[in-house]
Design a protein around this motif. Structure first.
Motif, PDB file in Angstrom:
ATOM      1  N   ARG A  93       0.811  -1.214   0.000  1.00 28.06           N
ATOM      2  CA  ARG A  93       0.000   0.000   0.000  1.00 28.06           C
ATOM      3  C   ARG A  93       0.846   1.266   0.000  1.00 28.06           C
ATOM      4  NH1 ARG A  93       0.399  -1.118   5.468  1.00 28.06           N
ATOM      5  NH2 ARG A  93       0.417   0.684   6.886  1.00 28.06           N
ATOM      6  N   ILE A  94       0.229   2.334  -0.486  1.00 31.90           N
ATOM      7  CA  ILE A  94       0.768   3.683  -0.330  1.00 31.90           C
ATOM      8  C   ILE A  94       0.087   4.279   0.891  1.00 31.90           C
ATOM      9  CG2 ILE A  94       0.952   5.971  -1.337  1.00 31.90           C
ATOM     10  CD1 ILE A  94       0.832   4.707  -4.084  1.00 31.90           C
ATOM     11  N   ASP A  95       0.857   4.569   1.909  1.00 29.91           N
ATOM     12  CA  ASP A  95       0.290   5.088   3.160  1.00 29.91           C
ATOM     13  C   ASP A  95       0.708   6.540   3.304  1.00 29.91           C
ATOM     14  OD1 ASP A  95      -0.414   5.706   5.798  1.00 29.91           O
ATOM     15  OD2 ASP A  95      -0.149   3.622   6.423  1.00 29.91           O
ATOM     16  N   LYS A  96      -0.276   7.436   3.299  1.00 26.91           N
ATOM     17  CA  LYS A  96       0.022   8.865   3.311  1.00 26.91           C
ATOM     18  C   LYS A  96      -0.074   9.499   4.693  1.00 26.91           C
ATOM     19  CE  LYS A  96      -1.576   9.468  -1.441  1.00 26.91           C
ATOM     20  NZ  LYS A  96      -2.439  10.249  -2.373  1.00 26.91           N
ATOM     21  N   THR A  97      -0.425   8.709   5.695  1.00 28.87           N
ATOM     22  CA  THR A  97      -0.629   9.286   7.023  1.00 28.87           C
ATOM     23  C   THR A  97       0.156   8.621   8.138  1.00 28.87           C
ATOM     24  OG1 THR A  97      -2.565   7.873   7.390  1.00 28.87           O
ATOM     25  CG2 THR A  97      -2.947  10.050   6.412  1.00 28.87           C
ATOM     26  N   THR A  98       0.508   7.351   7.988  1.00 31.14           N
ATOM     27  CA  THR A  98       1.192   6.631   9.062  1.00 31.14           C
ATOM     28  C   THR A  98       2.685   6.951   9.036  1.00 31.14           C
ATOM     29  OG1 THR A  98      -0.413   4.835   8.913  1.00 31.14           O
ATOM     30  CG2 THR A  98       1.661   4.381  10.072  1.00 31.14           C
ATOM     31  N   THR A  99       3.154   7.564  10.079  1.00 24.86           N
ATOM     32  CA  THR A  99       4.564   7.951  10.122  1.00 24.86           C
ATOM     33  C   THR A  99       5.463   6.814  10.592  1.00 24.86           C
ATOM     34  OG1 THR A  99       4.297   8.834  12.369  1.00 24.86           O
ATOM     35  CG2 THR A  99       3.988  10.368  10.529  1.00 24.86           C
ATOM     36  N   ASP A 100       4.864   5.772  11.182  1.00 22.92           N
ATOM     37  CA  ASP A 100       5.649   4.631  11.655  1.00 22.92           C
ATOM     38  C   ASP A 100       6.042   3.740  10.485  1.00 22.92           C
ATOM     39  OD1 ASP A 100       6.692   2.495  13.272  1.00 22.92           O
ATOM     40  OD2 ASP A 100       4.771   1.465  12.961  1.00 22.92           O
ATOM     41  N   TRP A 101       7.341   3.452  10.406  1.00 24.65           N
ATOM     42  CA  TRP A 101       7.843   2.527   9.397  1.00 24.65           C
ATOM     43  C   TRP A 101       8.572   1.336  10.023  1.00 24.65           C
ATOM     44  CZ3 TRP A 101       7.876   2.779   3.903  1.00 24.65           C
ATOM     45  CH2 TRP A 101       7.241   3.910   3.360  1.00 24.65           C
ATOM     46  N   SER A 102       8.545   1.243  11.336  1.00 24.29           N
ATOM     47  CA  SER A 102       9.367   0.220  11.995  1.00 24.29           C
ATOM     48  C   SER A 102       8.601  -1.039  12.356  1.00 24.29           C
ATOM     49  CB  SER A 102      10.000   0.804  13.259  1.00 24.29           C
ATOM     50  OG  SER A 102       9.005   1.253  14.169  1.00 24.29           O
ATOM     51  N   SER A 103       7.301  -0.923  12.624  1.00 26.85           N
ATOM     52  CA  SER A 103       6.543  -2.119  12.999  1.00 26.85           C
ATOM     53  C   SER A 103       6.360  -3.017  11.781  1.00 26.85           C
ATOM     54  CB  SER A 103       5.185  -1.731  13.579  1.00 26.85           C
ATOM     55  OG  SER A 103       4.407  -1.053  12.609  1.00 26.85           O
ATOM     56  N   SER A 104       6.151  -4.318  12.025  1.00 25.81           N
ATOM     57  CA  SER A 104       6.077  -5.275  10.922  1.00 25.81           C
ATOM     58  C   SER A 104       4.933  -4.975   9.980  1.00 25.81           C
ATOM     59  CB  SER A 104       5.921  -6.695  11.486  1.00 25.81           C
ATOM     60  OG  SER A 104       4.741  -6.778  12.296  1.00 25.81           O
ATOM     61  N   SER A 105       3.865  -4.373  10.478  1.00 24.57           N
ATOM     62  CA  SER A 105       2.716  -4.094   9.621  1.00 24.57           C
ATOM     63  C   SER A 105       2.904  -2.849   8.776  1.00 24.57           C
ATOM     64  CB  SER A 105       1.445  -3.943  10.478  1.00 24.57           C
ATOM     65  OG  SER A 105       1.593  -2.868  11.407  1.00 24.57           O
ATOM     66  N   ASN A 106       3.880  -2.017   9.155  1.00 22.62           N
ATOM     67  CA  ASN A 106       4.059  -0.745   8.451  1.00 22.62           C
ATOM     68  C   ASN A 106       5.393  -0.615   7.733  1.00 22.62           C
ATOM     69  OD1 ASN A 106       1.567   0.588   9.156  1.00 22.62           O
ATOM     70  ND2 ASN A 106       2.356   0.798  11.237  1.00 22.62           N
ATOM     71  N   GLN A 107       6.300  -1.560   7.953  1.00 13.43           N
ATOM     72  CA  GLN A 107       7.608  -1.394   7.349  1.00 13.43           C
ATOM     73  C   GLN A 107       7.566  -1.640   5.844  1.00 13.43           C
ATOM     74  OE1 GLN A 107       9.394  -5.870   8.262  1.00 13.43           O
ATOM     75  NE2 GLN A 107      10.137  -4.132   9.404  1.00 13.43           N
ATOM     76  N   ALA A 108       8.645  -1.258   5.200  1.00 15.33           N
ATOM     77  CA  ALA A 108       8.729  -1.424   3.752  1.00 15.33           C
ATOM     78  C   ALA A 108       9.102  -2.851   3.393  1.00 15.33           C
ATOM     79  CB  ALA A 108       9.775  -0.460   3.188  1.00 15.33           C
ATOM     80  N   ALA A 109       8.863  -3.193   2.135  1.00 17.08           N
ATOM     81  CA  ALA A 109       9.194  -4.534   1.653  1.00 17.08           C
ATOM     82  C   ALA A 109      10.697  -4.704   1.559  1.00 17.08           C
ATOM     83  CB  ALA A 109       8.556  -4.768   0.289  1.00 17.08           C
ATOM     84  N   TYR A 110      11.170  -5.907   1.799  1.00 20.95           N
ATOM     85  CA  TYR A 110      12.594  -6.204   1.673  1.00 20.95           C
ATOM     86  C   TYR A 110      13.013  -6.315   0.206  1.00 20.95           C
ATOM     87  CZ  TYR A 110      12.218  -7.517   6.609  1.00 20.95           C
ATOM     88  OH  TYR A 110      11.995  -7.511   7.955  1.00 20.95           O
ATOM     89  N   HIS A 111      12.155  -6.915  -0.618  1.00 23.32           N
ATOM     90  CA  HIS A 111      12.501  -7.173  -2.016  1.00 23.32           C
ATOM     91  C   HIS A 111      11.211  -7.303  -2.813  1.00 23.32           C
ATOM     92  CE1 HIS A 111      11.580 -11.124  -0.463  1.00 23.32           C
ATOM     93  NE2 HIS A 111      12.730 -11.207   0.185  1.00 23.32           N
ATOM     94  N   ALA A 112      11.315  -7.606  -4.103  1.00 20.44           N
ATOM     95  CA  ALA A 112      10.142  -7.648  -4.974  1.00 20.44           C
ATOM     96  C   ALA A 112       9.176  -8.751  -4.568  1.00 20.44           C
ATOM     97  CB  ALA A 112      10.585  -7.834  -6.426  1.00 20.44           C
ATOM     98  N   ALA A 113       9.703  -9.928  -4.202  1.00 20.46           N
ATOM     99  CA  ALA A 113       8.817 -11.024  -3.792  1.00 20.46           C
ATOM    100  C   ALA A 113       8.026 -10.631  -2.556  1.00 20.46           C
ATOM    101  CB  ALA A 113       9.644 -12.281  -3.533  1.00 20.46           C
ATOM    102  N   ASP A 114       8.667  -9.941  -1.647  1.00 21.58           N
ATOM    103  CA  ASP A 114       8.009  -9.477  -0.430  1.00 21.58           C
ATOM    104  C   ASP A 114       6.936  -8.442  -0.768  1.00 21.58           C
ATOM    105  OD1 ASP A 114       7.698  -9.461   2.343  1.00 21.58           O
ATOM    106  OD2 ASP A 114       9.079  -7.774   2.594  1.00 21.58           O
ATOM    107  N   LEU A 115       7.271  -7.496  -1.628  1.00 21.14           N
ATOM    108  CA  LEU A 115       6.338  -6.444  -2.007  1.00 21.14           C
ATOM    109  C   LEU A 115       5.084  -7.002  -2.659  1.00 21.14           C
ATOM    110  CD1 LEU A 115       5.722  -3.371  -2.514  1.00 21.14           C
ATOM    111  CD2 LEU A 115       6.868  -3.672  -4.712  1.00 21.14           C
ATOM    112  N   LEU A 116       5.260  -8.006  -3.523  1.00 20.01           N
ATOM    113  CA  LEU A 116       4.142  -8.554  -4.281  1.00 20.01           C
ATOM    114  C   LEU A 116       3.395  -9.647  -3.535  1.00 20.01           C
ATOM    115  CD1 LEU A 116       5.880  -8.654  -7.752  1.00 20.01           C
ATOM    116  CD2 LEU A 116       4.197  -7.004  -6.959  1.00 20.01           C
ATOM    117  N   GLY A 117       3.845  -9.963  -2.318  1.00 14.79           N
ATOM    118  CA  GLY A 117       3.120 -10.911  -1.480  1.00 14.79           C
ATOM    119  C   GLY A 117       3.427 -12.353  -1.723  1.00 14.79           C
TER     120      GLY A 117
END
Length: 987
Positions: free
Chosen positions: A359-383
């Protein structure tokens, strides 16, 4: 008994009385003479006192202050006259009519006779309103009092009065002053960009910038301690490495980022050279802030404790240039850009990195929790998870049956639409954990979404190929995973596709386009490596993000820099130093004008530096090496990728990369903006290019303090001559400004390139110095720009101070900086340093009587506290304070000469300046006791300290915050210059 008659007695009495009368007359005459002459003596004594006071007061009132006419001569005449009438003369005070003559003159040095004489006497009895001849100062005053002293007893002799009065001449005592200033690299330790930039540091090359305006999205959540400094550090000698003042005010000084400027004349055509600088209607240079292009309101900062202010970014516009009536951007950028979120009416500019769920999250400033962090790689990003797929190939199964199935895994929907794809919708359409990509041709129908636009993100969120950072980070094209699409066109072109940044900004090893079908410019056969990741990215587990051998598409990078928010100006200069005059279209230095070729060379190496390739592979820049991120291994495949064709595809194709590749993430690398540019200028070029006007602590603090006190010397000591010497082994080796009274020239020499000082002093506003003469950024004279660089070599500095003050007139001596010293003037050396000697040059004393001078050899390596260098320093000081020879002989005892005079001994005043001497900032500094003892000994040898002392007086140890240091240094120097008698009577 003899009888005397009355008549006889009467006769004798008649004889005695006339004699008595005669005697009484003589007696009265002597009494009269004694009384009247005594009164005359008193009158003349009081007249001398009155003349002396008047001459001293009048001379002391003369000055050289700016805006004061005629050296303040009218006020000096008035003050002298007032002092006369305030002095007693017998039973009353003098009256103005008794000032028979008042003259002003110049106490000048005659180099032929090598003596001082008062010249150009001019009568100013009725008031003075005239300038001194020759552009020099009035420095002498002569007062003549004429009094008619009335007699008291001598009137009987017809003498009713006797002449009285006196003459007094006062002059400003001449002094020759040498400022010997430490310009070594440690003078910038409070402005160190990376901890690894400082000598002897081993602190992971982390940022020393305490500014919290830094990225906090994606992998930056795990490197905050390396990109935002929260504590002061120390090097291996426990010398302080304080947090720097690059972007906020600290105890070291105001923000360095506000010291740079640009000429807006080539904004519309940045590839056009902007040189010379254009001027405004008032004749001043047409320059605007280059990096701090707007000034958002700020509050809450605490510079003493490294607390950054809070900014009000209301109205921010990233596309502003800086020449608007009220600019609002592009740097500094809002703090919300750090988390790539929107707030308070501010919309993020550029590509927002996706979260792990796509997702594109425009309001959540937290990037450290597992639910909000960025993907590690393409496989991670695409699920798809991280487990390697094992299913056989088929209509919807693009997996090999081997253990390395990720090597040829592809998702054609992702590779077709990239970051324009609404990944959340796509993952839902695939069935959550379903590990199979969908057929692009049937995706719309199978999901029932109707039209293509329904599977893409809104237009405002489409991929643009750059992400902006907060504050002064600028922008980057780096994003992981990369967009998989093939780049098309350029920004602004119809059909532009930002696409894969690796393919847009890099070539294959032969300079051709990177192509997943033709990897290393060879035939696609088994055993060849993944072309993009292994060619562009570092395949190791340490070092930079980009492969050091990567081939850069510089033209594409330059076009990108000049598109979108332009965080770097079209030209850059500071303190009469010009770094580049244009942003070229390419880096081909075989074409273009001389200025364009130099600009091309500059930009090539800056791009190399930001990418960390070529000669810039070390970890000592841009906040250190790249980092692994969280649970994802730092891996880039070096294995072959099998050509694969989906059953629904017409032609064979290969994955754009291994979907689980997870390279090391950059810190400041790959960010093009003020921060990386300032680091490049200060540490990555052929030397320190930081302009002398930049707030480079401690160097700038020193220059600011000296600059302030030079005004005091000029204003209040009109017969002082001053000169300037810098010392730093390898860099500074000679007299910067010879003795004289052009204080503006000395002040300009503190801040501007040496070869432009005279032009600037004479009113030039456009001349600049480019710190390189070749496209490889070579040819820089390290001693041209007055900044901090080099090692501590005080023996050289003091040797040249001797030469500066020497009256030597022989040709060989002049070649090493002598010839301006005035015999008869007191010699004063101000010797400032922030450390202890290490490297040195051997000072050789050439004994020539009062024509003596020093020559200095080549630099010899040493260590902190090197006793050889220390002893050389002592020997030079001891030579300075010796008596000056009366002749210019080359042999015998008269050949050995110092700079002292019988009534004016030479003096050396050491000053301990900066971090090393600050027990709070550097409590365990190894060499502080050595430095303190060294300077205490220098003071003792220089006639200004006590033998046996272990450190200088507190007034000569300058520590504290930057404003305290400037103030304390000014007070210290003013105390030195005001000591002793400035004005003396010579008649």
């Amino acid at each position: 008994m003899k009888v005397v008659s009355y008549e006889s007695r009467r006769g004798r009495r008649g004889t005695i009385l006339p004699l008595l009368g005669v005697c009484l007359i003589g007696l009265f005459a002597f009494v009269a003479l004694a009384v009247d002459l005594g009164m005359l003596a008193v009158s003349r004594t009081q007249s001398q006192n009155g003349a002396d006071v008047a001459a001293l007061v009048g001379t002391r009132t003369l000055n050289n202050r700016d805006g004061v006419a005629y050296n303040n001569l009218p006020a000096a005449v008035t003050a002298a006259q007032a002092s006369v009438t305030s002095n007693p003369h017998l039973s009353a005070n003098f009256v103005s009519g008794q000032v028979s003559k008042m003259e002003v003159g110049q106490y000048l040095y005659d180099p032929t006779s090598q003596t001082f004489q008062v010249q150009n006497w001019t009568q100013v009895t009725g008031g003075g309103a005239m300038s001194a001849p020759g552009g020099n100062s009035w420095t002498a005053m002569r007062v003549t009092l004429g009094v008619s002293q009335p007699t008291y007893f001598m009137r009987v002799f017809g003498v009713n009065s006797m002449p009285s009065g006196a003459v007094a001449t006062a002059v400003y005592r001449p002094r020759d002053i040498a400022f010997v200033l430490d310009m070594t690299g440690s003078m910038a330790f409070s402005s160190t960009f990376n901890s690894g930039n400082a000598q002897g540091s081993s602190n992971d090359n982390q940022s020393m910038n305490p500014d919290p305006l830094a990225p906090k999205a994606g992998h930056y959540t795990s490197v905050q301690s390396r990109i935002v400094a929260t504590t002061n550090l120390a090097n291996s000698s426990n010398e302080a490495l304080p947090r720097n003042n690059f972007t906020i005010t600290t105890p070291g000084g105001p923000p360095i980022v506000r010291s740079y400027y640009y000429d807006p004349s080539n904004w519309g055509t940045p590839s056009t050279v902007a040189s010379p600088v254009t001027t405004k209607g008032d004749g001043s240079a047409n320059l605007l802030p280059a990096f701090h292009r707007w000034s958002p309101p700020e509050s809450g900062g605490d510079s003493d404790n490294y607390v950054a202010p809070t900014y009000d970014f209301t109205g921010y516009n990233p596309f502003h240039k800086g020449d608007e009536t009220s600019p609002k951007g592009p740097t500094p950028a809002p703090d919300t850009y750090g988390t790539m979120t929107d707030a308070s009416g501010l919309t993020y500019t550029g590509d927002r990195w996706r979260r792990r769920d796509g997702r594109i999250d425009k309001t959540t400033t937290d990037w450290s929790s597992s639910s909000n962090q960025a993907a590690y790689h393409a496989a991670d990003l695409l699920g798809y998870g991280s487990a390697a797929p094992t299913a056989n190939k088929g209509a919807n199964t693009p997996f090999a049956t081997n253990s390395g199935a990720w090597l040829d895994f592809r998702d054609p929907v992702w590779e077709m639409y990239g970051y324009d794809l609404d990944i959340v919708k796509y993952r839902t359409a695939r069935g959550g954990s379903n590990n199979f990509p969908l057929n692009p041709a049937t995706y719309l129908a199978s999901t029932g979404l109707g039209v293509l636009s329904n599977i893409l993100v809104p237009t405002a969120d489409r991929f643009v190929g750059y992400s902006m950072g907060p504050g002064y980070w600028g922008k980057t094209f780096y994003i992981w995973p990369p967009d998989p699409r093939t780049p098309v066109g350029n920004p602004g072109d119809a059909g532009y596709v930002a696409g894969d940044w690796r393919r847009r900004y890099f070539y294959n090893i032969s300079g051709g386009a990177l192509d997943a079908q033709n990897d290393n410019n060879t035939t696609n056969t088994a055993g060849t490596s993944d072309p993009i990741n292994s060619v562009v990215l570092n395949t190791g587990t340490s070092g930079q993000t980009i492969n050091s051998a990567a081939v850069v598409n510089y033209a594409a990078v330059l076009k990108w820099i000049k598109s979108g928010p332009q965080v770097l100006p079209p030209n850059l200069r500071a303190g009469r130093v010009v770094y580049y005059t244009s942003i070229p279209d390419d880096v081909n230095t075989a074409t273009g004008t001389a200025a364009q070729k130099l600009d091309k060379g500059f930009w090539k190496l800056y791009i190399d530096y930001v990418l960390g390739i070529g000669s810039y592979t070390g970890a000592g820049n841009l906040y250190g090496a790249a980092d692994s991120w969280s649970a994802s291994a730092a891996s880039v495949t070096a294995s072959d990728m099998t050509t694969y064709r989906f059953t629904w595809e017409v032609s064979a194709s290969r994955p754009y990369m291994r979907y689980t590749d997870s390279p090391r993430r950059p810190r400041l690398h790959l960010w093009f903006g003020p921060l990386s540019m300032m680091d490049f200028l200060s540490s990555a070029t052929s030397g320190n290019w930081t302009a002398g006007t930049v707030y480079e602590a401690q160097c700038w603090q020193l220059k600011a303090g000296v600059n302030a006190v030079l005004d005091d010397v000029k204003n209040n000591h009109p017969n002082d001559y001053s000169g300037l010497v810098y010392f730093a082994a390898q860099q500074h080796n000679g007299v910067r400004i010879p003795l004289g009274q052009n204080y503006k020239r000395i002040q300009n020499a503190l801040f501007y390139p040496r070869n432009l000082v005279d032009a600037i002093t004479n009113g030039d506003v456009t001349s600049e110095y480019r710190p390189y003469t070749s496209t490889s950024l070579g040819g820089y004279g390290q001693d041209v720009i007055p900044n901090a660089s080099g090692t501590t070599d005080p023996a050289t500095g003091l040797g040249y101070a001797f030469n500066l003050l020497s009256p030597s007139t022989i040709t060989a001596a002049k070649a090493v900086g002598t010839g301006n010293g005035r015999r008869g003037a007191q010699k004063i050396v101000i010797f400032e340093t922030d450390g202890v000697p290490n490297e040195y040059r051997v000072p050789t004393f050439n004994a020539r009587g009062y024509n003596s001078y020093y020559t200095l050899g080549s630099v010899i390596g040493g260590n902190n506290g090197d006793t050889t260098n220390i002893n050389y320093t002592y020997s030079v000081i001891q030579q300075i304070v010796k008596q000056m020879a009366s002749t210019a002989t080359t042999s015998g005892t008269g050949a050995d000469s110092g700079l002292s005079l019988p009534n004016a001994p030479a003096r050396v005043y050491p000053i301990a300046f900066g971090d090393l001497f600050d027990a709070v900032l550097a409590p365990n500094a190894t060499f502080r006791p050595t430095a303190n003892q060294f300077l205490a000994n220098c003071a003792a040898y220089g006639g200004t300290g006590t033998t046996g002392a272990t450190q200088l007086p507190d007034t000569q140890i300058i520590t504290g915050s930057y404003d305290q240091r400037i103030s304390r240094l000014r007070d210290c120097l003013e105390r030195i210059f005001q000591s002793g008698v400035s004005v003396v009577l010579i008649e």
